[in-house]
Enzyme design. Structure first.
Site, PDB file in Angstrom:
ATOM      1  N   LYS A  52       0.841  -1.208   0.000  1.00 46.90           N
ATOM      2  CA  LYS A  52       0.000   0.000   0.000  1.00 46.90           C
ATOM      3  C   LYS A  52       0.875   1.256   0.000  1.00 46.90           C
ATOM      4  O   LYS A  52       0.589   2.235  -0.691  1.00 46.90           O
ATOM      5  CB  LYS A  52      -0.949  -0.028   1.210  1.00 46.90           C
ATOM      6  CG  LYS A  52      -2.051  -1.077   1.034  1.00 46.90           C
ATOM      7  CD  LYS A  52      -2.837  -1.374   2.300  1.00 46.90           C
ATOM      8  CE  LYS A  52      -3.763  -2.573   2.050  1.00 46.90           C
ATOM      9  NZ  LYS A  52      -4.459  -3.053   3.235  1.00 46.90           N
ATOM     10  N   GLN A  96      -4.893  -2.163   9.379  1.00 40.09           N
ATOM     11  CA  GLN A  96      -4.652  -3.462   8.738  1.00 40.09           C
ATOM     12  C   GLN A  96      -5.191  -4.582   9.630  1.00 40.09           C
ATOM     13  O   GLN A  96      -4.877  -4.640  10.814  1.00 40.09           O
ATOM     14  CB  GLN A  96      -3.139  -3.642   8.493  1.00 40.09           C
ATOM     15  CG  GLN A  96      -2.791  -4.892   7.725  1.00 40.09           C
ATOM     16  CD  GLN A  96      -3.341  -4.904   6.295  1.00 40.09           C
ATOM     17  OE1 GLN A  96      -3.238  -3.915   5.566  1.00 40.09           O
ATOM     18  NE2 GLN A  96      -3.937  -6.018   5.895  1.00 40.09           N
ATOM     19  N   ASP A 119     -11.199   2.179   3.574  1.00 36.66           N
ATOM     20  CA  ASP A 119     -11.432   0.738   3.379  1.00 36.66           C
ATOM     21  C   ASP A 119     -12.931   0.454   3.217  1.00 36.66           C
ATOM     22  O   ASP A 119     -13.312  -0.637   2.788  1.00 36.66           O
ATOM     23  CB  ASP A 119     -10.918  -0.067   4.590  1.00 36.66           C
ATOM     24  CG  ASP A 119      -9.513  -0.622   4.355  1.00 36.66           C
ATOM     25  OD1 ASP A 119      -9.121  -0.751   3.180  1.00 36.66           O
ATOM     26  OD2 ASP A 119      -8.834  -0.939   5.349  1.00 36.66           O
TER      27      ASP A 119
END
Ligand code: NAP
Length: 294
Positions: A52, A96, A119
């Site tokens: 990322k 994460q 997200d």
């Protein structure tokens, strides 16, 4: 059979994002900024976050990683999220997953400012997605829809069968594909581990999407001739003859199914790169919504 080249499409989209970011930097001296929180020393999570970071850099998006050891308390994690939520120079925030067992994942995700939830996992964004309102969409389903769109694959009136009902792939994708909108309007069947006669259902699919986490589960006898097949699964299997010692395969038996499908995504190079680029798209959107140059 036509290969759906997610890698190539993702590169095209990255160029589009890069050009837009460069314009903001030139005109207003400001760039989107993504913050990522990484807890513990899970090797896979570490790799995902490094990817990322690399992706952000490649398009001019600034990124910061907040690393914590496995024993961080939930309170400290929530305080860090508060800090990033309040930082006006950060536009997107991801945590994460997975998190250590002593941390309540739902509480953590719900603590992210929905405006920075790139997200698309915050309940508010999920609720908005359900209603068809503008929202940050989860990266993998958004990437799959984008692939279908860019390959002009008709979804309206088609029967889409999705294998797997996870909160990050199957379930949101079922909502997105069945919505009354362009690049949707499909009739969706969502299968899971309690579905009986799965082959009978997959054989009816015009578009078959496999996201169950079982290597090469979908075989040729489960697929209708000329169906479109999207493989979400990613599995590492030993390959002693390769330098890396492993190769990647999906939830679909590619060699068999590619013989009868009209379109198929490869693994790697199909859905994976689209998932990565969808996060960049969401970060750019968050930035544009927060920074409105006058
Ligand atoms: P997950 O959380 O592991 O859930 C798997 C789903 O598959 C569950 O809904 C489960 O049913 C269902 N399932 C399991 N065995 C089944 C069977 N025999 N028949 C029918 N359904 C079955 O799934 P995920 O996180 O969505 O991940 C799925 C795969 O996609 C994994 O290989 C993952 O690594 C990969 N993935 C790839 C990307 C990418 O960017 N390419 C992104 C995310 C995930 P129940 O609900 O009944 O348990």
């Amino acid at each position: 059979m036509k290969l759906i080249d997610g890698k190539q499409i993702a590169e095209v989209i990255k160029e589009e994002i890069k050009a837009e970011v460069a314009k903001y930097i030139d005109d207003y001296d400001v760039a989107p900024h993504l913050a990522a929180i990484l807890v513990g020393d899970d090797a896979a999570s570490d790799t995902y976050v490094s990817h990322k970071e690399k992706d952000c850099k490649s398009v001019g998006i600034t990124s910061s990683i907040y690393r914590f050891s496995n024993d961080i308390s939930e309170e400290e994690l929530l305080r860090t999220i508060d800090f990033i939520n309040d930082d006006e120079e950060v536009h997107g925030l991801i945590v994460q997953l997975p998190l250590p067992k002593h941390i309540n994942v739902d509480r953590v995700i719900s603590h992210i400012d929905p405006k920075k939830d790139v997200d698309g996992f915050h309940p508010l964004n999920i609720g908005k997605m359900m209603l068809g309102h503008p929202a940050f969409l989860p990266a993998t389903p958004a990437g799959i829809i984008e692939l279908l769109k860019r390959y002009n694959i008709e979804t309206s009136g088609k029967h889409c069968v999705i294998l797997g009902r996870s909160n990050i792939v199957g379930t949101p994708l079922s909502v997105m594909l069945s919505r009354k909108s362009k690049h949707a309007n499909a009739t969706v069947t969502l299968c899971h581990s309690k579905t009986t006669d799965i082959k009978e259902i997959t054989l009816q699919a015009d578009i078959l999407i496999a996201a169950i986490g079982m290597p090469e589960f979908v075989t040729a006898e489960m697929v209708k001739p000329d169906a479109v097949v999207i493989d979400v699964g990613i599995h590492r299997i030993p390959a002693p003859n390769l330098l890396s010692g492993f190769r990647l395969i999906g939830d679909v038996n590619f060699d068999e199914v590619s013989e009868i499908a009209s379109y198929i995504t490869p693994v790697p190079g199909g859905v994976g790169p689209m998932t990565r680029v969808a996060l960049l798209q969401n970060t750019l959107t968050a930035f544009k919504q927060m920074v409105r140059p006058s």
